[in-house]
Structures are given as C-alpha cells and as structure tokens.
Write an enzyme that holds these catalytic residues in place. Structure first.
Site, PDB file in Angstrom:
ATOM      1  N   VAL B  71       2.670 -16.136  -4.248  1.00 43.77           N
ATOM      2  CA  VAL B  71       1.390 -17.221  -6.095  1.00 43.77           C
ATOM      3  C   VAL B  71       0.991 -18.764  -4.248  1.00 43.77           C
ATOM      4  O   VAL B  71       0.088 -18.671  -4.433  1.00 43.77           O
ATOM      5  CB  VAL B  71       1.824 -17.655  -6.689  1.00 43.77           C
ATOM      6  CG1 VAL B  71       1.346 -18.674  -7.079  1.00 43.77           C
ATOM      7  CG2 VAL B  71       2.216 -16.506  -7.314  1.00 43.77           C
ATOM      8  N   CYS B 130      10.859 -22.512  -1.833  1.00 37.81           N
ATOM      9  CA  CYS B 130       9.780 -21.549  -1.985  1.00 37.81           C
ATOM     10  C   CYS B 130       9.527 -21.197  -0.484  1.00 37.81           C
ATOM     11  O   CYS B 130       9.072 -21.402   0.316  1.00 37.81           O
ATOM     12  CB  CYS B 130       8.319 -22.943  -2.724  1.00 37.81           C
ATOM     13  SG  CYS B 130       7.401 -21.300  -2.637  1.00 37.81           S
TER      14      CYS B 130
HETATM   15  C1  FMN Z   1       5.557 -15.304  -9.876  1.00 30.31           C
HETATM   16  C2  FMN Z   1       6.075 -16.128  -9.440  1.00 30.31           C
HETATM   17  C3  FMN Z   1       6.136 -17.543  -9.804  1.00 30.31           C
HETATM   18  C4  FMN Z   1       7.053 -18.584  -9.060  1.00 30.31           C
HETATM   19  N1  FMN Z   1       6.640 -19.974  -9.808  1.00 30.31           N
HETATM   20  C5  FMN Z   1       7.611 -20.482  -8.653  1.00 30.31           C
HETATM   21  C6  FMN Z   1       7.761 -22.414  -8.638  1.00 30.31           C
HETATM   22  O1  FMN Z   1       6.309 -22.646  -8.818  1.00 30.31           O
HETATM   23  N2  FMN Z   1       8.609 -23.348  -8.443  1.00 30.31           N
HETATM   24  C7  FMN Z   1       9.656 -22.621  -8.263  1.00 30.31           C
HETATM   25  O2  FMN Z   1      10.514 -23.117  -7.792  1.00 30.31           O
HETATM   26  N3  FMN Z   1      10.005 -21.521  -8.773  1.00 30.31           N
HETATM   27  C8  FMN Z   1       9.328 -20.002  -8.752  1.00 30.31           C
HETATM   28  N4  FMN Z   1       9.528 -18.611  -8.850  1.00 30.31           N
HETATM   29  C9  FMN Z   1      11.021 -18.215  -8.928  1.00 30.31           C
HETATM   30  C10 FMN Z   1      11.232 -18.280 -10.580  1.00 30.31           C
HETATM   31  O3  FMN Z   1      11.316 -19.769 -11.167  1.00 30.31           O
HETATM   32  C11 FMN Z   1      12.699 -18.107 -10.183  1.00 30.31           C
HETATM   33  O4  FMN Z   1      13.272 -18.874  -9.266  1.00 30.31           O
HETATM   34  C12 FMN Z   1      13.061 -15.958  -9.837  1.00 30.31           C
HETATM   35  O5  FMN Z   1      11.693 -15.925 -10.065  1.00 30.31           O
HETATM   36  C13 FMN Z   1      14.121 -15.911  -9.814  1.00 30.31           C
HETATM   37  O6  FMN Z   1      14.750 -15.441 -11.604  1.00 30.31           O
HETATM   38  P1  FMN Z   1      13.432 -14.131 -12.237  1.00 30.31           P
HETATM   39  O7  FMN Z   1      14.685 -13.332 -11.266  1.00 30.31           O
HETATM   40  O8  FMN Z   1      14.683 -14.754 -13.000  1.00 30.31           O
HETATM   41  O9  FMN Z   1      12.861 -14.589 -11.797  1.00 30.31           O
HETATM   42  C14 FMN Z   1       8.520 -18.123  -8.869  1.00 30.31           C
HETATM   43  C15 FMN Z   1       9.025 -16.730  -9.372  1.00 30.31           C
HETATM   44  C16 FMN Z   1       7.778 -15.867  -9.773  1.00 30.31           C
HETATM   45  C17 FMN Z   1       8.372 -14.599  -9.857  1.00 30.31           C
END
Ligand code: FMN
Ligand code: FAD
Ligand code: FAD
Ligand code: FMN
Ligand code: FES
Ligand code: FES
Lengths: 256, 302, 302, 256
Positions: B71, B130
């Site tokens: 993103v 990120c």
């Molecule tokens: C579509 C998407 C956008 C994300 N945007 C951010 C963000 O803006 N800032 C951030 O710290 N992490 C962001 N992440 C990471 C998530 O907060 C999280 O750390 C990561 O997806 C792992 O957790 P999960 O497996 O439960 O999704 C994003 C993840 C996804 C999938």
C-alpha cells in the site's frame, strides 16, 4: 447496512464448463438487505489455497422470494470451487458492497448496457431496475462465442439485445466496440467487462461526449475501504474501488 | 468472569485485543460488524506528516495462507487527520491509537508532536518497519541505531503519553532492536510488522506487485511472529504487543503465552470483519475453562 | 524439446531440479515413486563429522501452509556415511550432493575433506544456517564474518570441486552474507533454509516442539524465499539455487524468474513423493508453451 | 511396494459423531499392493488448514473385493473432514507404510490383542491374519463407554472379546489394565491405544516377562523415513516410527 451472513445455495446451475449461475437465500431466513445494481458481495471460499474472500457482482435480487443470484466464471481455484458447489451447501457472504450504477436519467433517455463475458453479471439487475423506473434499456453483449453468451433470455425479456461474438457464431462477428448499435444516440453507456473493452468503450464515449459508467474489477482484500489495496487512480488521486466504486463515471478516471 | 484488562505502560486496556494499523481503516469501516467500544483499543492507518498517494496498483496479491501488500502508507497527512477524521472517530469510547510513519526523523517527531495535543488519542504506535516505502520506513527498523534515534526523537516530541514502537521482523536479532528502543524510553514494543516478500506471475513473467516486493501478513507468518514475541519478551521489561497472523482466539492466546501483554488483529479483519469480537469472547471462555481469574497470569507463562 | 540443463559452477545438471537436504532422506526412500536418475541432482541429509542423535521428540508441528521442524541434524556421522550409505546410493546416475553441517569450523572443514575423496559426490552444500542446533549452525550464517570463515575453511579443505553454501533467511541482509561467501570462493549459494519459528499448544500451555523453536518450511515461506533469491541474484555473480516452499512447477519457475539457476524441492516431497518428476515435466511444458528453447533464458528475467 | 494412489470411497459409515469406518477401492481398479497388519497409510486431506498427510492404520484389507477399510476418529480438522466425506469421493493415499506386527508364534500360542479407543483399528486385520494362521486370538478392548466400542461384532467373529469401559456401560468398569484376562498366560500381547495405556500394558508385560508389541502414533510428516520427524527413543537411539515402527517390541523401547 453491510453484513456478514450465511447463505444457503438453492440452485447452482452449470451453464457450461466455465460458468454457473448460483441462487442463494439467507440461511437464517431473514430478509436480505437492500442492494443496488452494480454492488457486489465478498464470498468466503473454503478451499485449500484460497485465503481472501472473493468479490462477485450481484447478478440479480428478488426480494419477494428473498433470493440473490450470482453469475460465476471459472478463473482460478476459488471460482472453480464455487462452480462445483451444490444445493443446500452454505456460503458465508459479506454484502452489499460498493456504490452501484446511477439509475437516474431524464425520462425517455436511451440507455445502453454493454457487457463482455462474465461482465454481463451486474447488467441484469441494472436492466431490471432501469426498466422498473420506466426506461427501455438496450443491451450490447459480447462474448467469445455463442456458448459464452450468458442469461440471454433474461436480457431479452428486459429489452433489445445486440450481440457480438468473436467467432461470429451469434450476432455480429467481432468486438462490441465495432457494433453499429454504438452509433445510435444514447444518453448513457454502462459497461462491465474486460479492461481493454471498457477502455475502448470509454474512449468511444469520450469522443461522442456521452455519459459513461464502467465497473472495475480491481484485486480486493477487505472490500470495506479498510486496506487500500484495490485503488484506482482518479482525478481525485487513488481511491478505493470497493467503496467509491466499483462503478466509476469515466470522467473521474485517468484513462486517456 | 476473569479480568481481561491489561496495562501497556500507563494505558489501561479493557482487554488485550487491539486492531493492527492498515487493516482496520479508521475503525468506522467496521462499525456495521462490531462494537468498536468493546475493543481494548484500535490502531488506525499509518499517518505521516504530509499526504501520501501510496504505491501504484497492483498493491496486493494472495499467497499461501497470507497476502503481500504494498500500500505504501497512503494517507492524507496528519493535519487532515486532525481536522477531518479525528473529530468523527473520537466518539468511540475505546482507546484510539494512531500509527505514525515518516520518511525521516524530523517527520516522525513532528507528526507525533501534532498528535500529542489530541486528548482522545490514547497512544501512538511508531512504525519503524514499513517495507513498502522507499525512503525511511524499514531502514530505521533494521539497525539498533536507526531504531534508537527515531525513538529518541519521537519520545521528546511526545512526552508523558504512551509510546509504542512497532518493530520490523526483517532483522537478524529483533531482541537487540527492542532493547535499543526500550533504552530510549519507549513504553512498549509491538511486533511483527510484515515480512518482506515477493511473488511473480509466471505466465506474464512479471512481479504481481507494482513495487516488486511487498509485506507478507496473515497466518503464514504466525510461527515467525510468535517466536519473535517470545524472544523480545525475554529481552525487555516493557510490555510487548504481539501480532502477525492472528486469525482467532486460540492464536491470540498463543501470543500471550509467548509473552505478549496485548495483541493486534490485522489481516484477519479482511476475512471476518467481526473477528475481534470473537477473539474477546474466546479469551473469556479460555479463562473460564482453564480456571484463570486474571488473564495477566498467562502472559509469558510457557 | 527445450534445453533444461543448467550449470552450477563446473557442475552440469540435466535439469534445474534438486531435492532439499533433510527432506529427501538418502534418495532411496523415494525410489518407489520416482526415477532418481532423472533428477538434476539430489541433496541428501545433513552430515556432520560425528554421529548426532538429533533433538528430542516432538520435532515437528504443522502450521498454516507449512511446518516447523526441529530434527537437529540427526545422522550417523560422515564416516558411517562413507562406509555404509555411499556405496549403496552411488548406483544412482544423478548428481549426488552432500549437505554438510558442523558445530565448529574445524568440523565443517574435516567433514568436507573426507567427502572430497568420493568420486560420486558431485558437490557439497554447506549448511551455515540450521536453526535447530545449539552450537554452530545458524550462528555462522547470520554474520558476514561467520559465513566467510566457514566458507574459507571448507574451500581449502574441499578444493576444485563445486562448493555450494546454503544461507540462512534469519538475517537483515542476506545479500551481504551471499557476497561474503562469494568472496571466499563459493561456487554457488543456495537459499533459503528454514525461518526460525515457534508454535504453542494453548490447551497444555507449552511449546509444540521439544526445542521450543524450530525451522519453518513449506509454501508459507515462499514469498520470503523468492524475495531473497531475487535480492541475492542481483548481488552476486555466482549461480543461485532457490528453494523454500516450492510445491509444483509453477513455483519452481517463479524462483528461476527471480534469479535462481536451479531449485530445490523440500517439504513438498512429504505431500507428494513424486513431486520432483512433475516439476521437471512442468518445466518442459512451460518452455514449449512459452516458446523458450533454453531454460537459461528465463533465469532472472523479470 | 509403496505407492501413491487415488482411492474411491465405497462407503463411509458414521458409527457415531466421532467415528467413521471408511471402505475404499483403488480408483483405477488395479489390485491393491500387499499389506501387513499394523501397517498404515498416509492420506492427503483437501481441507483449508490441513497441510501434511495424515497417518491412519489399516483396519482391514480384502484382496478379493480389492477393498481397504479404515477406522477414523475425529481428532481435529483432517479427521473431521474425512468423517464428513461421502461415497464416490476420491482420496489420495500413500501406502503401505511401516513394519507391521509379528504374526509368527509357536503353534497354539495364546495371543491377546489389546486395544483402546480408535487403537482397535489395526487389531481387526491383525486378528484375522492370526486366525488365518491357525491361532485363536483373544481381544481385550477398552473404551470410554459402550458407544465407543468399535467393530465389536467383527472382533467377536474372530475370537473371544473381553471388554472394559470407563463408565461401566459394557463389560468390566475401569481401564483395560485392570481386566482379569491379563492374568491368563499369554505368549504375546499386542497393544494399540493411548500412550498411557500402552505404557501400562508394557509395564505389566515386563513384569510377567511376556512378549509385547505396541503400535505408536508419533506425529509424522513424510511417512517414508525421509524427514526424521517421527522418531522414538529406542535402545538403538532415535529411530523412525514410520519405517522401523509403528510397531515396536517393548524390549527395544526405552520406556521404563
Ligand atoms: C494492507 C495492509 C496495510 C498495512 N498498513 C500498515 C501501516 O500503515 N502501518 C503499520 O505499522 N503496519 C501496517 N500493516 C502491517 C499490519 O499492521 C501488521 O503488522 C501485519 O499485517 C501483520 O499482522 P497480521 O498478519 O495480523 O496482518 C499493514 C498490513 C496490511 C496487510
Ligand atoms: C467488484 C468485482 C466484481 C466481480 N464480479 C464477478 C462476477 O460477477 N463473476 C465472476 O465470475 N467474477 C467476478 N469478479 C472477478 C472475481 O472476483 C475473480 O475472478 C476471482 O476473485 C478469482 O478468484 P480465483 O481464486 O478463482 O482465481 P485466482 O486463481 O485467485 O486468480 C485468477 C485471477 O482472478 C483475479 N483475482 C484473484 N483474486 C482476486 C481478488 N481478491 N479480487 C479481485 N480479483 C481477483 C486476478 O486477476 C487473478 O489473476 C469480480 C471482481 C470484482 C473486483
Ligand atoms: C501410525 C499411525 C496410525 C494411526 N492410525 C489411526 C487410525 O487408524 N485412526 C485414527 O482415527 N487415527 C489414527 N492415527 C492418529 C491420526 O493420525 C491423527 O488423529 C490425525 O493425524 C489428526 O489429524 P487432525 O487434522 O484431525 O487433527 P489435528 O487438529 O491436526 O491434531 C489433533 C491431534 O492429532 C495428532 N496429529 C496431528 N497431526 C498428526 C500427524 N501428522 N501425525 C500423527 N499425529 C498427528 C496430534 O497429537 C494432535 O494433537 C494414527 C496415527 C499414526 C501415527
Ligand atoms: C524435516 C526437515 C529437515 C531438514 N534438514 C535439513 C538439513 O539437514 N540440512 C539443511 O541444510 N537443511 C535442512 N532442512 C531445510 C530444507 O532443506 C529447506 O531449506 C527448507 O525446508 C525450505 O525448503 P522447503 O520449504 O521446500 O521445505 C530441513 C527441512 C525439513 C523440513
Ligand atoms: S479491498 Fe480493501 S480497501 Fe478496497
Ligand atoms: S515421518 Fe518422516 S521419517 Fe517418519
């Protein structure tokens, strides 16, 4: 109001190897939420190798029988699994999503609904809605060959249907963009189909200064405007297709 | 019923369930499905000093038990947030936590400073991890010095209120980064952010994402995330917030057993927008089945 | 039919398909299912100077689209291999590659020296990346110095024959490790080994593995592996061997497009013992569908 | 010779909520490979969340009708999916695996086959084989309650059946280890069931210096001796249960 609901499959009609038409009703019998033509649903598909929900257009809605119809084309694992499902099985569905087509126009406006392949899906419900609002919608449907023309009888029941097939097995041979119907003066074109087709129609509409709405099929994760994965570049910058679309007026897109 | 409330520094959460930044929009998107007020807290989209358009489409591709995203921090900037979004979402009683990113240290600090004034922002989570932006972002998160310097700058711009630093898993020793961040005054660390990955369309012979690489999330990464939470929880004294592939209550408890005081739910929100409520329910049930009167008892108890 | 043969240094493989160490036994186990002679080569179990009993049971747990293992290099030592196993398996015409591990640098070098004498061993793959042993193993693979010193010692003990060094993904910059290994004379690098992970039984509140942490393999890790292969292939001039989650021909091609000259199939052998043959078939078919006359054309072509 | 084969489900009999008995035949109609009692198969289960094959004992084999029977207990996702499958569906199976029980003994030897829960699975085929070799095998079967006693009539058709249930709803109340049958002089005990039960039987056998074979259910990945995940500590060190077992003489184990 958006909701996540279990639906029971009432019928899954195999149109041919690649397509099926699925009719569903809420498993709990509760009335379905109100849906607009051009909106879509997100289906959870229980199949190894499928992780995210899959977006599918609303093909038809019948509130009196509390039924939702979807038209599905085999594109990969999830859609193949859906096509193989049987009556009485259950699907978890998130709906309704997206904005939908405009259905307002000056009385008596000529409206052309252009669909290619499985892109005809949202046009059936749109056609019915337009008809119920007093318009006489016309359809221009394209497909590879006659066998890929979906729901033809349903479309014919609504209005005039113009047909193109790539192999000439039905209607005019060639792409929809070459169909003479496009020379008639329409108030608005609606289009859903493969990206090259929508871009070609958009370009014709721009040339003729006709209003035109297209329905995009960008890859989606959440379907709710939360993940920002499905964006399309517009004159306002990147916007979510799942919430500000899938239907866009071509004026707002940066296609050129 | 068992006590589910936990503390992240001075921040008291009603229960350990938070939402992960970038997967929960501004919360509002989920209002049709859940009671946002019931969440321990909700962490909203990555916010930067200036507006960002994010990366080009395609930004997402499905992978086995997960997804890659690129993103690229699309958002309208902190001032737009303060003026237009904050007034709207401050109606929720649950703790609002803003995720902060920046292209350089000054951006991080300035964004944090502007958020500091907002009463209804309970904490910030600083994203030094990120993988989807060219400048800054992950670069800070992969060295102890980088992580320390961002934390130091943000700490002084954002005093007295809870500061969470979100760590990158793309490192040799995440415990070292966590210690560096703790030493600079972070109140908590959250982990993991996405793991850098890539996927190729073999028929077209080109990457699926416009940015070539992206960040992997979802259950595929859970074993890696649980391991890292366990390593970090042993290395630092501040509370650890665990995330990465949590799909249900069982997974959430797994992170707590590994040492997490709270957890965040990310990608799972896309599969089931009501998942957060189910996780809270599961925690209550788990505690009662196991005769646990206070969920704090199980933190790091393996 | 397209040319599928590729070169790993002086080693010419009939096709790019190898098997991953620790997932293919000594090859014999798969004789009922495949024609071993049709493989580009087969890499056998991790071999150490002295016999090792490996870790305690349980050594394995399933995870989303993958598995954690903590086998811990169980093997009977290099001399037993030379005396009892080598005579049995040298009947296969396919290239035999021995995977070598060690607790310290001398062990690595001495094991390599003893294998050097064997005519039918076409190459060795030095595992500096095993997360499942306490001493050595991964420690060498996570610093450029460690990786360089093992490579240097093995290179001098194992001159003139192809030397592949297998890299750990548990690092901040795998390209830096690859460059260090290349500089010491490795003929090729293979990656990735397993990613360190962990899984907890929440009902019993204890880790699933006797060793607490283990190595994650299977399709879950594929996006990470493809990304690393792509990074390393851009960083070094020696051929890269790609692996990590390859389940079928499509996945194998994905690694080659990312920059791999050959690929290894690991965990997939457990799901389908005949998978290697299907991958070779797919490669032939892919080349003919895409009008490719020599598979070398697609290496790193994205 | 080991092989990977598609099998068609002929019948999947739901014994109750937790168990089913599945009868299969090779999809290609080719004769099944020879199998020994105590050997097992590895089944690929097409279900989200299931990655590895699942090991299941050979419950019965009928070469004349070319049929394989399995007894499945719901333990988690994969077994639940198997229990829910229907006739005509296909399963991919790797077989036959492992060593199997010893079936040689001096003529007229008394042999006791002890099973707990779904651990009775391999004992049916073993009993039949022993009977066909001229022995009169006896069975000691234990279960939580009468409803969990599986294939009782099949066992009774082979030989004397002693029963224990934990709730006393059939046979003697309590664990099999307390059953008086164990006081009789047997030449060999065979045992398959939960680990605590097998350890208790092994300890009785050791005390009485009776030969005893147990069938272990260690977690497996490959089933072929290739991954070394399924090891059991023995007097020879760690050995693979999938190739040197699943049947072990208790003399070779380090249980104490
Ligand atoms: C579509 C998407 C956008 C994300 N945007 C951010 C963000 O803006 N800032 C951030 O710290 N992490 C962001 N992440 C990471 C998530 O907060 C999280 O750390 C990561 O997806 C792992 O957790 P999960 O497996 O439960 O999704 C994003 C993840 C996804 C999938
Ligand atoms: C708003 C919208 C409405 C749609 N309406 C219909 C419809 O009515 N009928 C119909 O048959 N199809 C429709 N589609 C397309 C349908 O969503 C994809 O064909 C389906 O997701 C493919 O999944 P798969 O697992 O079968 O294929 P996969 O093997 O996953 O992929 C095949 C191709 O499908 C597309 N695709 C995969 N995942 C997604 C995703 N999450 N979002 C969008 N596209 C994806 C990709 O282009 C991919 O190359 C619609 C898509 C959108 C966005
Ligand atoms: C040689 C052998 C013979 C067996 N025979 C039978 C039989 O005839 N009938 C029967 O119902 N069950 C049998 N089992 C047990 C059966 O394999 C497990 O119950 C099954 O694998 C559980 O899978 P699941 O997905 O349903 O459960 P999961 O949710 O995966 O796990 C439930 C429990 O099953 C066990 N298990 C999970 N995966 C494996 C694996 N790959 N290998 C071994 N155990 C595992 C674990 O102890 C776990 O705690 C046998 C096991 C072995 C090793
Ligand atoms: C059970 C098991 C045992 C392994 N043993 C070794 C080993 O001895 N030496 C080694 O270099 N890698 C070993 N590996 C790592 C694999 O060779 C491979 O690098 C890893 O599994 C990733 O590939 P895959 O996802 O295709 O399995 C082992 C992996 C598994 C699953
Ligand atoms: S699919 Fe998530 S924002 Fe559109
Ligand atoms: S299961 Fe792989 S060696 Fe036994």
């Amino acid at each position: 109001m958006k909701q996540v609901k279990d639906f029971t499959i009432i019928e899954n009609l195999h149109i041919n190897d690649c397509y099926s038409r699925m009719t569903l009703t809420p498993a709990d019998g509760a009335p379905m939420p109100e849906m607009k033509p051009g909106q879509f649903v997100q289906i959870a598909v229980e199949k190894p190798g499928v992780f995210l929900r899959r977006p599918i257009s609303i093909n038809d809605v019948d509130y009196s029988s509390n039924r939702l119809t979807l038209l599905i084309r085999k594109a990969g694992k999830a859609t193949e699994c859906l096509i193989g499902m049987e009556a009485n099985q259950t699907l978890n569905i998130l709906l309704p999503l997206g904005n939908g087509f405009s259905t307002d126009a000056p009385a008596g406006s000529r409206l052309l609904l252009i669909g290619g392949g499985v892109g005809v899906a949202p046009l059936l419900y749109l056609g019915k809605e337009l008809k119920s609002k007093g318009f006489n919608p016309e359809f221009l449907l394209g497909a590879r060959s006659a066998g890929d023309l979906l729901e033809l009888e349903d479309f014919r029941a609504i209005g005039t249907v113009h047909i193109c097939t790539e192999d000439g097995s039905e209607g005019i041979k060639g792409f929809v963009t070459a169909h003479p119907a496009l020379n008639s003066p329409y108030f608005r074109l609606y289009c859903c189909g493969p990206a090259p087709m929508m871009k070609a129609i958009a370009s014709i509409a721009r040339d003729k200064a006709v209003d035109c709405e297209v329905s995009l099929e960008n890859m989606m994760a959440c379907g709710l405007g939360a993940c920002l994965c499905c964006v399309e570049k517009t004159v306002k910058g990147n916007v979510c297709v799942c919430t500000e679309g899938p239907v866009f007026n071509i004026k707002s897109l940066t296609w050129n | 019923m068992a006590n589910l409330s936990v503390n992240i520094g001075s921040l008291r959460l009603n229960n350990p369930v938070l939402t992960a930044s970038g997967t929960f929009g501004y919360g509002e998107e989920f209002a049709p499905f859940i009671d946002i007020n019931r969440l321990g807290g909700y962490i909203i989209k990555g916010t930067t000093l200036n507006a960002r358009e994010g990366n080009d489409y395609p930004r997402m591709v499905e992978t086995p038990s997960g997804m890659l995203n690129a993103v690229g921090l699309q958002n309208k900037g902190v001032d737009y947030f303060i003026e237009h979004i904050y007034p709207r979402i401050q109606v929720y009683r649950s703790h609002l936590i803003v995720n902060v990113s920046g292209a350089n240290i000054d951006d991080y600090a300035e964004t944090a400073r502007r958020l500091h004034a907002l009463d209804r922002v309970s904490a910030i989570e600083v994203n030094i991890s990120c993988p989807n932006v060219k400048e800054g972002g992950m670069a800070f998160g992969t060295t102890t010095q980088g992580a320390a310097s961002v934390t130091r700058a943000v700490r002084s711009a954002y005093p007295d209120k809870p500061l969470i630093v979100k760590l990158s898993p793309n490192v040799t020793s995440i415990a070292d980064i966590a210690k560096a961040v703790e030493a600079e005054g972070a109140d908590s660390v959250s982990l993991i952010n996405t793991i850098m990955g890539m996927s190729i369309d073999v028929e077209r012979r080109r990457p699926h994402l416009s940015t070539i690489t992206g960040g992997l999330s979802g259950p595929a990464v859970r074993p890696v995330a649980v391991r890292m939470v366990w390593q970090v929880a042993k290395a630092v004294k501040i509370p650890v917030i665990g995330l990465g592939g949590i799909m249900n209550g069982r997974d959430a408890i797994e992170f707590m057993l590994a040492g997490a005081t709270a957890i965040e739910i990310g990608t799972a929100n896309f599969i089931d927008p009501a998942v957060t409520m189910k996780v809270i329910d599961y925690m209550e049930d788990y505690c009662s089945r196991h005769g646990i009167s206070d969920i704090n008892e199980i933190i790091g108890c393996i």
